[in-house]
Design a protein around this motif. Structure first.
Motif, PDB file in Angstrom:
ATOM      1  N   MET A 145       4.604 -35.515   6.237  1.00  0.00           N
ATOM      2  CA  MET A 145       5.178 -34.453   7.041  1.00  0.00           C
ATOM      3  C   MET A 145       4.039 -33.646   7.651  1.00  0.00           C
ATOM      4  O   MET A 145       3.038 -33.383   7.002  1.00  0.00           O
ATOM      5  N   LYS A 146       4.226 -33.266   8.866  1.00  0.00           N
ATOM      6  CA  LYS A 146       3.238 -32.453   9.577  1.00  0.00           C
ATOM      7  C   LYS A 146       3.731 -31.011   9.667  1.00  0.00           C
ATOM      8  O   LYS A 146       4.926 -30.727   9.589  1.00  0.00           O
ATOM      9  N   TYR A 147       2.782 -30.117   9.854  1.00  0.00           N
ATOM     10  CA  TYR A 147       3.066 -28.688   9.935  1.00  0.00           C
ATOM     11  C   TYR A 147       2.588 -28.147  11.271  1.00  0.00           C
ATOM     12  O   TYR A 147       1.531 -28.542  11.764  1.00  0.00           O
ATOM     13  N   ILE A 148       3.378 -27.225  11.827  1.00  0.00           N
ATOM     14  CA  ILE A 148       3.080 -26.628  13.128  1.00  0.00           C
ATOM     15  C   ILE A 148       3.080 -25.109  13.001  1.00  0.00           C
ATOM     16  O   ILE A 148       3.651 -24.553  12.060  1.00  0.00           O
ATOM     17  N   SER A 149       2.467 -24.461  13.955  1.00  0.00           N
ATOM     18  CA  SER A 149       2.415 -22.999  13.963  1.00  0.00           C
ATOM     19  C   SER A 149       3.742 -22.425  14.448  1.00  0.00           C
ATOM     20  O   SER A 149       4.387 -22.966  15.337  1.00  0.00           O
ATOM     21  N   THR A 150       4.122 -21.290  13.864  1.00  0.00           N
ATOM     22  CA  THR A 150       5.337 -20.603  14.319  1.00  0.00           C
ATOM     23  C   THR A 150       5.173 -20.079  15.738  1.00  0.00           C
ATOM     24  O   THR A 150       6.163 -19.762  16.387  1.00  0.00           O
ATOM     25  N   ARG A 151       3.962 -19.998  16.227  1.00  0.00           N
ATOM     26  CA  ARG A 151       3.729 -19.539  17.592  1.00  0.00           C
ATOM     27  C   ARG A 151       3.694 -20.688  18.594  1.00  0.00           C
ATOM     28  O   ARG A 151       3.534 -20.472  19.787  1.00  0.00           O
ATOM     29  N   GLY A 152       3.809 -21.912  18.088  1.00  0.00           N
ATOM     30  CA  GLY A 152       3.970 -23.066  18.962  1.00  0.00           C
ATOM     31  C   GLY A 152       2.735 -23.579  19.644  1.00  0.00           C
ATOM     32  O   GLY A 152       2.819 -24.432  20.524  1.00  0.00           O
ATOM     33  N   LYS A 153       1.584 -23.119  19.266  1.00  0.00           N
ATOM     34  CA  LYS A 153       0.353 -23.601  19.890  1.00  0.00           C
ATOM     35  C   LYS A 153      -0.423 -24.439  18.884  1.00  0.00           C
ATOM     36  O   LYS A 153      -0.250 -24.317  17.684  1.00  0.00           O
ATOM     37  N   GLY A 154      -1.307 -25.261  19.373  1.00  0.00           N
ATOM     38  CA  GLY A 154      -2.135 -26.076  18.479  1.00  0.00           C
ATOM     39  C   GLY A 154      -1.430 -27.356  18.085  1.00  0.00           C
ATOM     40  O   GLY A 154      -0.261 -27.580  18.379  1.00  0.00           O
ATOM     41  N   GLU A 155      -2.169 -28.175  17.370  1.00  0.00           N
ATOM     42  CA  GLU A 155      -1.662 -29.488  16.971  1.00  0.00           C
ATOM     43  C   GLU A 155      -0.997 -29.424  15.609  1.00  0.00           C
ATOM     44  O   GLU A 155      -1.248 -28.516  14.818  1.00  0.00           O
ATOM     45  N   ALA A 156      -0.169 -30.414  15.334  1.00  0.00           N
ATOM     46  CA  ALA A 156       0.448 -30.548  14.016  1.00  0.00           C
ATOM     47  C   ALA A 156      -0.609 -31.061  13.044  1.00  0.00           C
ATOM     48  O   ALA A 156      -1.419 -31.912  13.392  1.00  0.00           O
ATOM     49  N   ILE A 157      -0.598 -30.505  11.813  1.00  0.00           N
ATOM     50  CA  ILE A 157      -1.591 -30.900  10.824  1.00  0.00           C
ATOM     51  C   ILE A 157      -0.901 -31.292   9.514  1.00  0.00           C
ATOM     52  O   ILE A 157       0.276 -31.000   9.301  1.00  0.00           O
ATOM     53  N   SER A 158      -1.652 -31.933   8.628  1.00  0.00           N
ATOM     54  CA  SER A 158      -1.117 -32.380   7.339  1.00  0.00           C
ATOM     55  C   SER A 158      -0.836 -31.192   6.427  1.00  0.00           C
ATOM     56  O   SER A 158      -1.342 -30.089   6.640  1.00  0.00           O
ATOM     57  N   SER A 159      -0.064 -31.439   5.384  1.00  0.00           N
ATOM     58  CA  SER A 159       0.248 -30.380   4.427  1.00  0.00           C
ATOM     59  C   SER A 159      -1.009 -29.878   3.729  1.00  0.00           C
ATOM     60  O   SER A 159      -1.146 -28.678   3.483  1.00  0.00           O
ATOM     61  N   SER A 160      -1.933 -30.769   3.405  1.00  0.00           N
ATOM     62  CA  SER A 160      -3.176 -30.362   2.745  1.00  0.00           C
ATOM     63  C   SER A 160      -3.969 -29.392   3.604  1.00  0.00           C
ATOM     64  O   SER A 160      -4.448 -28.364   3.119  1.00  0.00           O
ATOM     65  N   LYS A 161      -4.096 -29.715   4.868  1.00  0.00           N
ATOM     66  CA  LYS A 161      -4.833 -28.826   5.775  1.00  0.00           C
ATOM     67  C   LYS A 161      -4.097 -27.511   5.968  1.00  0.00           C
ATOM     68  O   LYS A 161      -4.710 -26.444   5.996  1.00  0.00           O
ATOM     69  N   ALA A 162      -2.781 -27.564   6.090  1.00  0.00           N
ATOM     70  CA  ALA A 162      -1.994 -26.346   6.307  1.00  0.00           C
ATOM     71  C   ALA A 162      -2.075 -25.404   5.112  1.00  0.00           C
ATOM     72  O   ALA A 162      -2.223 -24.190   5.286  1.00  0.00           O
ATOM     73  N   ILE A 163      -2.001 -25.953   3.905  1.00  0.00           N
ATOM     74  CA  ILE A 163      -2.019 -25.095   2.713  1.00  0.00           C
ATOM     75  C   ILE A 163      -3.390 -24.447   2.531  1.00  0.00           C
ATOM     76  O   ILE A 163      -3.496 -23.315   2.072  1.00  0.00           O
ATOM     77  N   ILE A 164      -4.446 -25.140   2.939  1.00  0.00           N
ATOM     78  CA  ILE A 164      -5.800 -24.574   2.837  1.00  0.00           C
ATOM     79  C   ILE A 164      -6.034 -23.538   3.939  1.00  0.00           C
ATOM     80  O   ILE A 164      -6.555 -22.458   3.669  1.00  0.00           O
ATOM     81  N   LYS A 165      -5.646 -23.845   5.169  1.00  0.00           N
ATOM     82  CA  LYS A 165      -5.869 -22.919   6.282  1.00  0.00           C
ATOM     83  C   LYS A 165      -5.026 -21.655   6.131  1.00  0.00           C
ATOM     84  O   LYS A 165      -5.502 -20.561   6.402  1.00  0.00           O
ATOM     85  N   GLY A 166      -3.773 -21.822   5.756  1.00  0.00           N
ATOM     86  CA  GLY A 166      -2.892 -20.665   5.578  1.00  0.00           C
ATOM     87  C   GLY A 166      -2.358 -20.118   6.888  1.00  0.00           C
ATOM     88  O   GLY A 166      -1.158 -20.079   7.107  1.00  0.00           O
ATOM     89  N   ILE A 167      -3.228 -19.711   7.764  1.00  0.00           N
ATOM     90  CA  ILE A 167      -2.854 -19.157   9.066  1.00  0.00           C
ATOM     91  C   ILE A 167      -3.366 -20.103  10.149  1.00  0.00           C
ATOM     92  O   ILE A 167      -4.514 -20.550  10.116  1.00  0.00           O
ATOM     93  N   ALA A 168      -2.499 -20.390  11.118  1.00  0.00           N
ATOM     94  CA  ALA A 168      -2.876 -21.273  12.223  1.00  0.00           C
ATOM     95  C   ALA A 168      -3.892 -20.578  13.137  1.00  0.00           C
ATOM     96  O   ALA A 168      -4.018 -19.345  13.127  1.00  0.00           O
ATOM     97  N   ASP A 169      -4.587 -21.357  13.930  1.00  0.00           N
ATOM     98  CA  ASP A 169      -5.591 -20.808  14.841  1.00  0.00           C
ATOM     99  C   ASP A 169      -5.004 -19.804  15.820  1.00  0.00           C
ATOM    100  O   ASP A 169      -5.693 -18.890  16.256  1.00  0.00           O
TER     101      ASP A 169
END
Length: 129
Positions: A1-25
């Motif tokens: 499953m991929k994760y996207i920003s609630t603001r709709g910008k940027g690329e979809a990323i993996s769950s591992s990357k999303a959980i580490i980043k926390g906040i999208a760019d």
């Protein structure tokens, strides 16, 4: 499953990357691209332990974490934390160290972050504020 920003910008990323980043760019929060319908499958698996039910749900959202690692994370997070005394139960979310609902959710977060760091080969510390 991929994760996207609630603001709709940027690329979809993996769950591992999303959980580490926390906040999208773009400043948004990461959310799954879609929410799968799990109810019918879970209904067929009545009688599973809390940890087994958690695995059945969480594996859909963290599909880039290996099965054995995800089971280890879930067991370390929840094993022995919830006790079932009767047939019909409610999960009261205020029995943690601070008697707050956040304690139930925060049992899992540091464990899954460790697994995500391992998957992404990140050596730096992660601080949860």
């Amino acid at each position: 499953m991929k994760y996207i920003s609630t603001r709709g910008k940027g690329e979809a990323i993996s769950s591992s990357k999303a959980i580490i980043k926390g906040i999208a760019d773009d400043g948004g929060l990461y959310v799954p691209e879609y929410f799968p319908y799990l109810y019918d499958d879970l209904k067929k698996k009545m009688g599973l332990s809390y940890e087994e039910i958690a695995y059945e749900i969480i594996k859909v959202f963290f599909d880039d974490i290996e099965e054995n690692e995800l089971r280890r994370v879930i067991n370390k997070s929840y094993n022995g934390k919830f006790y079932i005394k009767e047939e019909n139960n409610f999960l009261e979310l205020y029995h943690g160290p601070t008697s707050a609902f956040k304690d139930a959710a925060l049992l899992f977060l540091p464990q899954i972050m460790k697994a995500a760091k391992k998957k992404e080969n990140i050596k730096e510390e992660v601080v949860i504020l």
